[in-house]
Design a protein around this motif. Structure first.
Motif, short mmCIF file in Angstrom:
data_model
loop_
_atom_site.label_atom_id
_atom_site.label_comp_id
_atom_site.label_asym_id
_atom_site.label_seq_id
_atom_site.Cartn_x
_atom_site.Cartn_y
_atom_site.Cartn_z
N LYS A 95 -12.36 -20.20 45.85
CA LYS A 95 -11.79 -22.11 46.21
C LYS A 95 -11.13 -21.77 44.61
O LYS A 95 -10.35 -22.79 44.42
N GLN A 96 -11.07 -21.25 43.92
CA GLN A 96 -10.39 -21.98 42.36
C GLN A 96 -9.06 -21.49 42.62
O GLN A 96 -8.29 -22.35 41.98
N ASP A 97 -8.44 -20.55 42.98
CA ASP A 97 -7.42 -19.89 43.17
C ASP A 97 -6.93 -21.29 44.05
O ASP A 97 -5.90 -21.32 44.18
N ILE A 98 -7.69 -21.14 45.46
CA ILE A 98 -6.36 -22.78 45.89
C ILE A 98 -6.46 -23.26 45.72
O ILE A 98 -5.19 -24.20 45.92
N CYS A 99 -7.91 -23.99 44.57
CA CYS A 99 -7.44 -25.41 43.86
C CYS A 99 -5.87 -25.31 43.04
O CYS A 99 -5.46 -25.83 42.86
N THR A 100 -5.69 -23.79 42.00
CA THR A 100 -4.67 -23.94 41.14
C THR A 100 -3.59 -23.74 41.75
O THR A 100 -2.64 -24.81 41.77
N THR A 101 -3.47 -22.95 42.41
CA THR A 101 -2.25 -22.45 44.10
C THR A 101 -2.07 -23.60 44.08
O THR A 101 -0.40 -23.52 44.22
N TYR A 102 -2.32 -24.60 45.28
CA TYR A 102 -1.96 -25.08 46.01
C TYR A 102 -2.36 -27.07 45.42
O TYR A 102 -1.92 -27.97 46.71
N GLY A 103 -3.32 -27.70 44.45
CA GLY A 103 -3.86 -28.85 44.28
C GLY A 103 -4.80 -29.29 45.17
O GLY A 103 -4.85 -30.80 45.68
#
Length: 361
Positions: free
Chosen positions: A143-151
């Motif tokens: 979840k954090q990775d998706i938020c960080t990578t794609y905004g």
């Protein structure tokens, strides 16, 4: 509410992706007044779901046609309110959408996909993460990775954990299948450690094999390494590593669930050396079978396995060899309490709420 779920991965032996949907469907019963449609590839046996879901078969087993044409047509034909897909979304979907994105490994590790697959994922996964009404992923790490990578707005991402089927359990010592799998895969009476993983670069199999050979050569112990999983992609280095190991390493290819349970039960330990995961089901399956686990010391494994006793640096051959030594030479125990923290029923109930949130969003 009418929900359409793209389950084209059923029957494709794709490992965790297929396990997620089989597990979710096993624990899911649509709420009163709701209708769920499973969109399935032709030729796949889904009779176990017919009592709770409407079954619709794709006309073509083509990923391009499915995503670009057929899913849109099916949504219109069956008046779907919410469409649930995996990784990719149809362009201009005619309804609300939910997409499952297990992990973003291709965004972080070079050369683990072919160039064409990398470009496709780079374009289509990012599109899905930004355009879906809701995103489902399998860990807080992802979840954090998706938020960080794609905004992506974290409020539209829901964590729906994987779990372990109840079939994974400690078998009786005299269970016939224990000896059957040993004979079928050429293990005979040898002791062995097991690694459950599709053969592809992210799973770090060549480094595991080198570490195992190092441990074996240093100790002279007559153990084997059994690697369970089908050939996925870019597995040439793995096959070469096996051929250099002088019959100490066995590749089983794909196995049935019953065979996997027996292989896990018979193993002295399970090693999971993956360098990147969204969740990682095999360590939990091994624990459910009473087999101790050594896992990569990466953030998601710390999240999923929490207080497991044994972690190692997946990039350090000596560290992996030490983990193997600990599994085989000390009294390691499987922490079965960890397995009980995850439930397909609980995850399925969360997913149903995701569908409702998407419809209202």
């Amino acid at each position: 509410m009418r929900v359409g779920i793209d389950v084209h991965m059923l029957g494709d032996r794709s490992g965790g992706n297929e396990s997620f949907y089989r597990g979710i469907l096993s624990g899911m019963t649509p709420d009163s007044g709701d209708e769920y449609y499973l969109f399935v590839n032709s030729g796949v046996d889904v009779t176990e779901y017919e009592d709770r879901f409407n079954i619709v078969y794709f006309k073509k087993n083509s990923s391009i046609y499915r995503n670009c044409v057929e899913l849109r047509k099916l949504c219109k034909k069956y008046n779907i309110d919410v469409l649930h897909t995996q990784y990719y979304l149809p362009f201009f979907a005619p309804c609300k959408t939910v997409v499952t994105i297990h992990d973003l490994s291709f965004e972080h590790i070079k050369d683990i996909f072919t160039k064409s697959e990398y470009i496709k994922d780079k374009i289509l996964v990012s599109h899905a993460a930004r355009k879906a009404d809701m995103v489902v992923t399998v860990s807080e790490f992802s979840k954090q990775d998706i938020c960080t990578t794609y905004g992506t707005d974290p409020s539209k991402i829901e964590v729906v954990y994987n779990a372990v089927d109840s079939d994974f359990t400690v078998l009786p010592k005299d269970a016939k299948i224990r000896s059957e799998v040993r004979n079928k895969f050429g293990i005979a009476d040898d002791k062995y450690i097991v690694c459950v993983s599709n053969l592809q670069p992210r799973k770090n199999i060549p480094r595991l094999i080198r570490a195992f050979n190092k441990y074996s050569d240093n100790t002279g112990l007559d153990h084997k390494l059994v690697i369970v999983g089908k050939k996925a992609w870019m597995y040439d280095e793995i096959e070469k590593s096996v051929s250099d190991s002088k019959d100490k390493v066995i590749l089983t290819d794909y196995v049935t669930k019953d065979e996997l349970i027996a292989l896990l039960n018979e193993a002295s330990g399970c090693v999971y050396p993956s360098i990147f995961e969204g969740f990682g089901i095999p360590p939990l399956e091994a624990m459910a079978c009473g087999t101790p686990v050594a896992a990569s010391d990466i953030p998601v494994m710390r999240e999923v396995l929490e207080d497991n006793d044994l972690f190692f640096d997946p990039m350090d051959e000596d560290g992996i060899a030490t983990a193997i030594k600990t599994l085989l030479e000390t009294d390691c125990k499987a922490n079965t309490e960890i397995v009980g923290r995850y439930s397909w029923k609980k995850s399925a109930d969360i997913l149903k709420q995701v569908y409702k949130k998407a419809q209202l969003g």
